[in-house]
Motif scaffolding. Sequence first.
Motif, PDB file in Angstrom:
ATOM      1  N   GLU A 135       0.814  -1.218   0.000  1.00  0.00           N
ATOM      2  CA  GLU A 135       0.000   0.000   0.000  1.00  0.00           C
ATOM      3  C   GLU A 135       0.847   1.266   0.000  1.00  0.00           C
ATOM      4  OE1 GLU A 135      -2.204  -3.418   1.443  1.00  0.00           O
ATOM      5  OE2 GLU A 135      -0.346  -2.498   2.189  1.00  0.00           O
ATOM      6  N   HIS A 136       1.987   1.236   0.675  1.00  0.00           N
ATOM      7  CA  HIS A 136       2.740   2.480   0.875  1.00  0.00           C
ATOM      8  C   HIS A 136       4.141   2.484   0.272  1.00  0.00           C
ATOM      9  CE1 HIS A 136      -0.488   3.555   3.555  1.00  0.00           C
ATOM     10  NE2 HIS A 136      -0.243   2.538   4.348  1.00  0.00           N
ATOM     11  N   GLY A 137       4.659   1.337  -0.154  1.00  0.00           N
ATOM     12  CA  GLY A 137       6.015   1.282  -0.680  1.00  0.00           C
ATOM     13  C   GLY A 137       6.092   1.666  -2.145  1.00  0.00           C
ATOM     14  N   VAL A 138       7.291   2.020  -2.582  1.00  0.00           N
ATOM     15  CA  VAL A 138       7.551   2.317  -3.993  1.00  0.00           C
ATOM     16  C   VAL A 138       8.890   1.687  -4.364  1.00  0.00           C
ATOM     17  CG1 VAL A 138       8.666   4.522  -3.450  1.00  0.00           C
ATOM     18  CG2 VAL A 138       7.741   4.155  -5.732  1.00  0.00           C
ATOM     19  N   GLY A 139       8.980   1.176  -5.584  1.00  0.00           N
ATOM     20  CA  GLY A 139      10.221   0.570  -6.052  1.00  0.00           C
ATOM     21  C   GLY A 139      11.102   1.585  -6.744  1.00  0.00           C
ATOM     22  N   PHE A 140      12.223   1.071  -7.300  1.00  0.00           N
ATOM     23  CA  PHE A 140      13.139   1.964  -8.002  1.00  0.00           C
ATOM     24  C   PHE A 140      13.802   1.204  -9.143  1.00  0.00           C
ATOM     25  CE2 PHE A 140      16.752   4.865  -8.583  1.00  0.00           C
ATOM     26  CZ  PHE A 140      16.122   6.082  -8.454  1.00  0.00           C
ATOM     27  N   LYS A 141      12.971   0.659 -10.055  1.00  0.00           N
ATOM     28  CA  LYS A 141      13.474  -0.096 -11.196  1.00  0.00           C
ATOM     29  C   LYS A 141      13.116   0.537 -12.533  1.00  0.00           C
ATOM     30  CE  LYS A 141      13.372  -4.447 -11.875  1.00  0.00           C
ATOM     31  NZ  LYS A 141      14.786  -4.570 -12.304  1.00  0.00           N
ATOM     32  N   THR A 142      12.158   1.439 -12.551  1.00  0.00           N
ATOM     33  CA  THR A 142      11.704   2.025 -13.805  1.00  0.00           C
ATOM     34  C   THR A 142      11.867   3.539 -13.782  1.00  0.00           C
ATOM     35  OG1 THR A 142       9.410   2.384 -13.092  1.00  0.00           O
ATOM     36  CG2 THR A 142       9.971   0.196 -13.953  1.00  0.00           C
ATOM     37  N   VAL A 143      11.879   4.139 -14.972  1.00  0.00           N
ATOM     38  CA  VAL A 143      12.014   5.589 -15.057  1.00  0.00           C
ATOM     39  C   VAL A 143      10.779   6.265 -14.470  1.00  0.00           C
ATOM     40  CG1 VAL A 143      11.056   5.724 -17.396  1.00  0.00           C
ATOM     41  CG2 VAL A 143      12.650   7.494 -16.599  1.00  0.00           C
ATOM     42  N   GLU A 144       9.618   5.613 -14.589  1.00  0.00           N
ATOM     43  CA  GLU A 144       8.405   6.181 -13.998  1.00  0.00           C
ATOM     44  C   GLU A 144       8.521   6.247 -12.479  1.00  0.00           C
ATOM     45  OE1 GLU A 144       7.402   4.334 -17.934  1.00  0.00           O
ATOM     46  OE2 GLU A 144       8.457   3.658 -16.135  1.00  0.00           O
ATOM     47  N   GLU A 145       9.074   5.193 -11.868  1.00  0.00           N
ATOM     48  CA  GLU A 145       9.253   5.194 -10.418  1.00  0.00           C
ATOM     49  C   GLU A 145      10.262   6.254  -9.990  1.00  0.00           C
ATOM     50  OE1 GLU A 145       8.331   0.569  -9.134  1.00  0.00           O
ATOM     51  OE2 GLU A 145      10.316   1.079  -9.926  1.00  0.00           O
TER      52      GLU A 145
END
Length: 452
Positions: A135-145
């Motif tokens: 619900e609250h996390g975000v990744g860091f693999k894409t340019v959108e992220e």
Amino acid sequence: MVKEPVRILVVGGGYVGMYTALRLQRKLKPELKRGEAEIVVVTPDPYMTYQPFLPEAAAGSISPRHVVVPLRRVLDRCRIVIGEVKTVDHAKRTASFTTLATADEGSGAVDITYDEIVMAPGSISRTLPVPGLAEHGVGFKTVEEAIGLRNHVIEQMDIASSTRDPAIRDAALTFVFVGGGYAGVEALGELEDMARYASRYYHNVKAEDMKWILVEASGRILPEVGEEMGKYTVRELRRRNIDVRLETRLDSCEDRVAVLSDGSRFPTRTVVWTAGVKPHPVLAATDLPLNERGRLDCTAQLRVDGVTHAWGAGDAAAVPDVTADEPGKECAPNAQHAVRQARTLGDNIAASLREQPLKEYTHKYVGSVASLGLHKGVAHVYGRKLKGYPAWFMHRVYHLSRVPTVNRKSRVLSEWVLSGLFKREIVSLGSLEHPRAEFELAAGGRSPKESS
């Protein structure tokens, strides 16, 4: 009878997918011109993302459109299909995939036959069942992220600047990063550096008001640069008042509170998850042999072991490292190997079609470089250890040499030159995530933020 062209199906348009197709269209140029061969690339995105530049894109040093390479322009002699491969039946030489039009057509997945297949779907974030993470996390693999995270960090600074509630302010200015590998450390270093610079333009938000926390389950960070450089990185981050928690896990982030295994609790509106990757789930939907970690079991020639006409490399493949001293060691799933494996893979496929001998993939790991923010970095290359400005400079030079196409190299270099002459941008364009919000309100609807 007209002989059907040999169809080479490339699954994925990342490092391995793009570079393999690029190599093939050069090696098979006569066959492609005569219609004797066809290269089909099925990929979810119409571009390849150069992931080492994501931290700099998040910090605003590079424009996001220059971090990606348009596949249709680079692979001009290939057929590009924007879609996702769902299953592969190699016994029948058939793969099924969906496209952007599948839902509207209502026809379901489409089958495509092939003669040779290259499995290069890459990897996805490896998550754990942490309460509240989805619900609250975000990744860091894409340019959108990366761009979304940049907008989010600046937005949190705006919230902290405008609120009178100290609890809201504290949560807005607390940023938790989970994972001490390249992605986590570089993202944290670049964003902290960017936020520190941006704080000078806020009348009531100072750099020391922000809490940056790095959580790592093991006892060291950046293992690729060696123990000494890893310890230096910890000291450098702590000198910048970044709280580095080693041998610590994230137990929960429910209700926007990060609970760590050491008992610490941090109210936060930002949890960035960079704790490793795992093979793409499409590999499990094939009849190809996998190892115990779910990666393709490949030979040093990049063939799928025990199977003909199937190839693999990169994150999706377990490729033996023939240069290693210890037997059974595999090549690390990183960009350094992936780009070089793709060249060998393209050469071997072309050689196989021409009934020529294949060659083994051999590359001795040369080392690693990592950026920790503007003019800060660490490096361990060819046995030499660098830190500070020299390591940061080497990081930029190395990745500038590796980013595909002269077009992208020129654009990235020009942006670096301009950023050295002018002040950094501190603008948040969070509205890009909801481009229709203003019109929906004008039309009598509700904004996405109100309805969520």
